[in-house]
Enzyme design. Sequence first.
Site, PDB file in Angstrom:
ATOM      1  N   ASP A  22       0.863  -1.186   0.000  1.00 43.50           N
ATOM      2  CA  ASP A  22       0.000   0.000   0.000  1.00 43.50           C
ATOM      3  C   ASP A  22       0.902   1.240   0.000  1.00 43.50           C
ATOM      4  O   ASP A  22       1.723   1.400   0.901  1.00 43.50           O
ATOM      5  CB  ASP A  22      -0.868  -0.056   1.273  1.00 43.50           C
ATOM      6  N   ASP A  26      -4.190   3.762   2.604  1.00 39.77           N
ATOM      7  CA  ASP A  26      -5.622   3.474   2.799  1.00 39.77           C
ATOM      8  C   ASP A  26      -5.865   2.024   3.226  1.00 39.77           C
ATOM      9  O   ASP A  26      -7.008   1.577   3.307  1.00 39.77           O
ATOM     10  CB  ASP A  26      -6.427   3.814   1.526  1.00 39.77           C
ATOM     11  N   ASP A  30      -1.656  -1.148  -3.879  1.00 40.78           N
ATOM     12  CA  ASP A  30      -1.938  -0.395  -5.104  1.00 40.78           C
ATOM     13  C   ASP A  30      -0.771  -0.486  -6.093  1.00 40.78           C
ATOM     14  O   ASP A  30       0.276  -1.081  -5.786  1.00 40.78           O
ATOM     15  CB  ASP A  30      -2.256   1.072  -4.762  1.00 40.78           C
ATOM     16  N   ASP A  99      -4.799 -10.219 -15.604  1.00 40.84           N
ATOM     17  CA  ASP A  99      -5.819 -11.256 -15.657  1.00 40.84           C
ATOM     18  C   ASP A  99      -6.811 -10.921 -16.744  1.00 40.84           C
ATOM     19  O   ASP A  99      -7.161  -9.750 -16.921  1.00 40.84           O
ATOM     20  CB  ASP A  99      -6.560 -11.320 -14.321  1.00 40.84           C
ATOM     21  N   ASP A 201      -8.861 -16.377 -17.033  1.00 44.63           N
ATOM     22  CA  ASP A 201      -9.729 -16.889 -15.980  1.00 44.63           C
ATOM     23  C   ASP A 201     -10.882 -17.736 -16.522  1.00 44.63           C
ATOM     24  O   ASP A 201     -11.523 -17.350 -17.505  1.00 44.63           O
ATOM     25  CB  ASP A 201     -10.325 -15.666 -15.248  1.00 44.63           C
ATOM     26  N   GLU A 258      -6.467 -20.838 -16.985  1.00 46.69           N
ATOM     27  CA  GLU A 258      -6.957 -21.610 -15.855  1.00 46.69           C
ATOM     28  C   GLU A 258      -7.880 -22.662 -16.450  1.00 46.69           C
ATOM     29  O   GLU A 258      -9.043 -22.372 -16.733  1.00 46.69           O
ATOM     30  CB  GLU A 258      -7.730 -20.672 -14.926  1.00 46.69           C
ATOM     31  N   HIS A 330      -3.872 -17.285  -5.511  1.00 44.76           N
ATOM     32  CA  HIS A 330      -4.828 -16.579  -4.662  1.00 44.76           C
ATOM     33  C   HIS A 330      -6.082 -17.404  -4.370  1.00 44.76           C
ATOM     34  O   HIS A 330      -6.947 -16.947  -3.637  1.00 44.76           O
ATOM     35  CB  HIS A 330      -5.216 -15.265  -5.355  1.00 44.76           C
ATOM     36  N   ASP A 331      -6.201 -18.583  -4.977  1.00 45.79           N
ATOM     37  CA  ASP A 331      -7.351 -19.455  -4.711  1.00 45.79           C
ATOM     38  C   ASP A 331      -6.976 -20.624  -3.806  1.00 45.79           C
ATOM     39  O   ASP A 331      -7.808 -21.504  -3.555  1.00 45.79           O
ATOM     40  CB  ASP A 331      -7.903 -20.033  -6.028  1.00 45.79           C
TER      41      ASP A 331
END
Length: 559
Positions: A22, A26, A30, A99, A201, A258, A330-331
């Site tokens: 970050d 916030d 980013d 992605d 994806d 994927e 991330h899954d």
Amino acid sequence: MENREWWKESVVYQVYPKSFQDSDGDGIGDIQGIIQRLDYLKELGVDVVWICPIYKSPMDDGGYDIADYYTIDNMFGTNKDFDALLEKAKMLGMKVLMDLVVNHTSDEHAWFQEALRDPESKYRDYYVFSEGIDGQPPNNWRTYFGESAWESVPNEDNMYYLHAFTKKQPDLNWENQEMREEIYQMINYWLDKGLGGFRIDAILNIKKRIEKGFFEPDGEDGLVFIGHWILNQPGIEVWLKEMNDRTFQPHNSMTVAEANVPSERLKEYIGSQGFFSMVFDFSYTDIDVPSTGEWFKFSGWTWELMKKHIFTNQLVTQENGWGALYLENHDQPRSIDKYIPASDINDYSKKMLATLFMLLRGTPFIYQGQELGMTNIQMDSMEEYDDIATHDQYSRAILSGFSPEEALAAMNRRSRDNSRTPMQWNTSKNSGFSQAEKTWMKVNPNYHMINAEAELVKADSVFHYYRQLILLRRDSRYQDTLVYGEFIPMNEQEDGTIIYQRVLDGKKVLVAINYTNQTQSTEILTEFDQYLLGNYDQPYQVGAKLSLRPYESVVLANF
Ligand code: NOJ
């Protein structure tokens, strides 16, 4: 030797942007944060960075619900920031992948909004709408995440739209040529900017075989898995080829889909004329998930099965084309927690996993924090979870008779949020990830022990071990063998070890792994007389019979 390609020689690093760095305080990562950390990635040695979705999105499914394909979400910065990222990456000799999410959009996408506003508009046919039956949805399909795959259309009687994931992700109708044209235009917009390619994806779902009625349920909820009607349906190849011909191929892009493709169709997908550069195989990363997809239950997998999956996948992929290697994304929860018993989690077992995967045949993908040996996070209540799939699975667990404690324990073991916690940079506030009072997702309290700063200064850290593995792949003496060499499984019937060779033009590398906490002695060919790398500081004695200490891994050569 097979065709040289830049993406075969690459090592990819996956960034989950909300949790990487970050820069504006916030509490959310980013693009400027990614720019600040590119030097770190350069030091690790990777040359491609894949960034999970950063397009404008309501973030119902971590950005896999895109409201505008052309605009960077202001949570992550601006389109200008993205251009700056591309530029800095280029300066450092790195490529960037984004992605590509084109099975569905967000329900907040202008196309869908228009389709709802005006049923006569051309956008109606960009999606899949259908009338219900007797006040019920058109059929009893279950989404990937757990609910009915049909959502009723507001202010219209007996009308539904299809969504294979959340109801905020309506599926696109690929039968519509105008819609496809818009997608190809959008892909080329990003590739023309200098993007290296895409991770694609849920692409096997784009062809739907819509059938109405009530089908035999496969769960307590009275629903049946949608995949039987939308996964890899005949005719999909026409669109996959069209997309490749019109976009990726002319740009010499890297594409990783994927896609769990049946072996008899693999050549079409990943052969030299395939639709994609490579596909991800799920057989060993989802080894702990029962075939029903109910991951709150445990599959009861064994390492013997894992070895079988790795060997089979390597051989089948080698026969048909190129593969992608990964342990985490991330899954998935963190690999060390998935594959190693809690009492054996240490730097030896972490480095063993690294050795096992990074030297197989294919392009390796390292997920952020994997190179530090980051671990799962303990959540104390369901409120701490952000991930929509985790909440779905929790409800299904309760429905199946799990107690709330048992269901929470299952989420702690398998939730996707295990890998979505903020990156652990150092021991300062919020692990150096953010200056905010509260970060969007809890930081794993173990950052005092596991963080990049500590590992960078420790010569034998997990980070440096990954770095050495990458250096080995790049070493001009071994590169061709380790990238292009044939994969040959060894000692297949042996329990406790995974051993394989990579061979090219008579030059051979041997990788030997002990995946247990007991010493394993094994016979290997005596010709491997060079020691290249290992995870014990007292290296294996070249020439001796191979006796592998707990979780030991060695890399030997005969050149
Ligand atoms: C696969 C992505 O990796 C996952 O995070 C997402 O939830 C689904 N596809 C839907 O887009």
